[in-house]
Motif scaffolding. Structure first.
Motif: not given
Lengths: 238, 343
Positions: B92-97, B137
């Motif tokens: 659940n990591l943010l792909s936008s960050r 990323y």
């Protein structure tokens, strides 16, 4: 700029530039510019209003961060109602409203009102779909860190949905190109007006074909830009 | 530290009700690694989510450091969640960050000043061994690296408790071991209490101090990992243990029993031994003392957390009396004996 263009009397312009000795390339260029202008402004307006609506539609759903069944149902019904009205009818229905806001119901600026209103519910549903594609796990992770609803919207939902939202912008703009042609038939300006008044009413078949080709190029161009923009966002993240 | 009392959770989706948890009572102590094992659908996922109230229990209460989380309002709950880290099966990591910005995320949420937050992130990336990946990323990382980012992120607000939701289930065995080692190190260095759920008995064996076995929405057994390994009290526990030790005995061997006829009999037994007794030559003593023959079919020595744990599957051949005496001898010596076949 809006005032400047609104000041041009479309009919006076057409009769002077497209009379017997009309300079056709000039008229096509101007009409193309008008179409681009209408589509650009109404796409922008529809996202300014449609994006927040989409966020409300998503987050007020059952089990989401701003769960509120009443708001969700009412907003959903309004969006559906607007989407169920065919554009050509909406255009006529909105004439008094457009007059109230712009002061006239013909010309490019006047067209922006019905174009935006037609696109807002479309954008709301389109962006809603983009946001719903986000894995619930990301929202759950943010919740587990103690994030509030606003932080989740701003830091998770919007940034994560950007690549998909961008593709939606292209779809919306392309739809609006088509809608703007319909508005053109009712004196809305742009390529629609050109094709109708000259290509159809005056039997200038050449003008009709030129319009079609310009529209084709325009749509291709918008899709290409949208895809490129989205890919750019995605590839930056890879 | 965590005390769960009479917790039940019923999902009432549509017409039918689904019981996800029934009368769960559990205590997790400060500083331990506590495992909950169960098959998928047993309710473990719901249970771990009730602890930080991602799921709202239907009845019962949960005390964390003496405070009942089921009575907290949203504001209090957010404050509490900032102090409970959580890691997930799918990271659940943010792909936008970037990695760096993913780890700083919980610090942004908590409103930590940027300068202090950035410094903290640098430390955390160092801790999980990903300092060189700060600007990358998540998409470019391997599963194990992603989970390390998840762990760094979960530790950002200096939690007193770490919840691990199947954190190694999407990883290969080798990566699983390295992630478990990291969790054990963190547990030791920071004194952080860890509650993990898993369906993999290897995870329990490698990392946990205590374990609860959940089956069909209920906790069926709770205890020290070593004692459950050596003496599982329920069929569910036994079947979990069987998944990692002593693979099924081949059919041929099970049915190849020497006919009982007064003078010769055979018994298939499993002997398990823990810690110190693993060092004593009990088997050879037994064979010398009693006139039985032993046919060794399977044996291994493993570690449960940091204690040696061995087991041996033997076929004992001799007279019935002698076999029984030999088994008594082993029992008296502190070994666990299980008769596998007794016809």
């Amino acid at each position: 700029m809006i005032e400047a263009i609104a000041a041009i009397d479309i009919n006076a312009f057409l009769s002077s530039s497209l009379g017997e000795n009309a300079w056709i390339p000039g008229a096509v260029l101007f009409a193309t510019w008008e179409t681009i202008y209408m589509v650009f402004i109404s796409t922008t307006v529809s996202y300014i209003v449609g994006l927040p609506l989409a966020i409300i539609l998503v987050t007020t759903e059952e089990g989401h961060v701003l769960e509120n069944q009443r708001v969700n149902e009412v907003l959903g019904a309004i969006v559906n109602a607007f989407r169920s009205i065919p554009f050509i009818i909406l255009l006529i229905l909105l004439i008094p409203f457009t007059r109230l806001i712009v002061g006239t119901s013909i010309g490019t600026v006047a067209s922006i009102v019905p174009l935006s209103i037609a696109a807002i519910p479309f954008v709301a549903r389109l962006v809603e779909t983009s946001i719903k594609e986000i894995d619930w796990g990301l929202i759950e992770a943010a919740l587990s860190m103690g994030a509030n609803a606003w932080q989740i919207i701003r830091k998770v939902l919007i940034p994560e949905a950007v690549p998909s939202i961008v593709l939606g912008v292209a779809i919306t703009a392309i739809n609006l190109v088509g809608y703007s042609a319909m508005a053109g038939i009712l004196g809305g300006g742009g390529l629609g007006t050109l094709a109708y008044y000259h290509g159809y009413m005056r039997y200038q078949t050449g003008v009709m074909w030129i319009t079609v080709i310009v529209l084709l190029i325009l749509v291709q161009l918008i899709q290409m830009l949208g895809t490129r923009w989205s890919n750019q966002v995605v590839s930056k993240r890879r | 530290m965590i005390q769960i009392n009479n917790l039940s959770k019923i999902y009432s989706g549509g017409e039918q009700e689904v019981m996800a948890l029934k009368d769960v009572n559990l205590t997790v102590n400060q500083g331990e690694i506590f495992g909950i094992i169960g098959l998928s659908g047993a309710g473990k996922s719901t249970l771990i989510r009730c602890i930080n109230m991602l799921e709202e229990p239907t009845t019962g209460n949960i005390l964390i450091n003496g405070q009942d989380v089921t009575l907290m309002n949203n504001q209090e709950l957010r404050q509490l969640r900032q102090k409970i880290g959580m890691i997930f099966q799918h990271f659940n990591l943010l792909s936008s960050r970037t990695v760096f910005d993913n780890v700083i995320f919980p610090l942004e949420i908590a409103g930590i000043p940027e300068k202090k937050a950035r410094q903290k992130v640098v430390e955390l990336l160092e801790l999980v061994g990903l300092s060189d990946k700060a600007r990358v990323y998540p998409e470019q990382l391997s599963g194990g690296q992603k989970q390390r980012v998840g762990i760094a992120r979960a530790l950002a607000n200096e939690p007193f408790l770490l919840l691990s939701d199947e954190a190694t289930s999407a990883l290969d065995p080798q990566t699983t071991r390295s992630i478990l080692k990291l969790l054990k190190d963190i547990n030791r260095q920071l004194g952080l209490t860890i509650l993990l759920i898993t369906h993999d008995m290897n995870v329990i064996k490698d990392a946990c101090d205590r374990v609860a076995v959940i089956d069909n929405s209920r906790i069926v057994e709770v205890g020290d990992v070593l004692s459950i390994f050596s003496n599982p009290g329920t069929p569910t526990s036994r079947s979990f243990i069987n998944t990692i030790i002593n693979k099924e005995i081949p059919e041929e061997i099970l049915h190849r029993s020497v006919a009982d006829n007064g003078s010769t009999a055979s018994r298939l037994i499993r002997v398990s031994f823990i810690g110190t007794s693993a060092g004593e030559p009990l088997m050879s003593t037994m064979l010398q003392k009693y006139n039985v023959k032993a046919n060794i079919l399977y044996g291994n020595i493993d570690r449960v957390k940091d204690t040696p744990f061995g087991n041996l599957t033997l076929e004992l051949i001799g007279t019935l009396d002698l076999i029984n005496e030999a088994m008594d001898f082993l029992r008296e010596s502190g070994l666990e004996i299980e008769v596998l076949e007794n016809d």
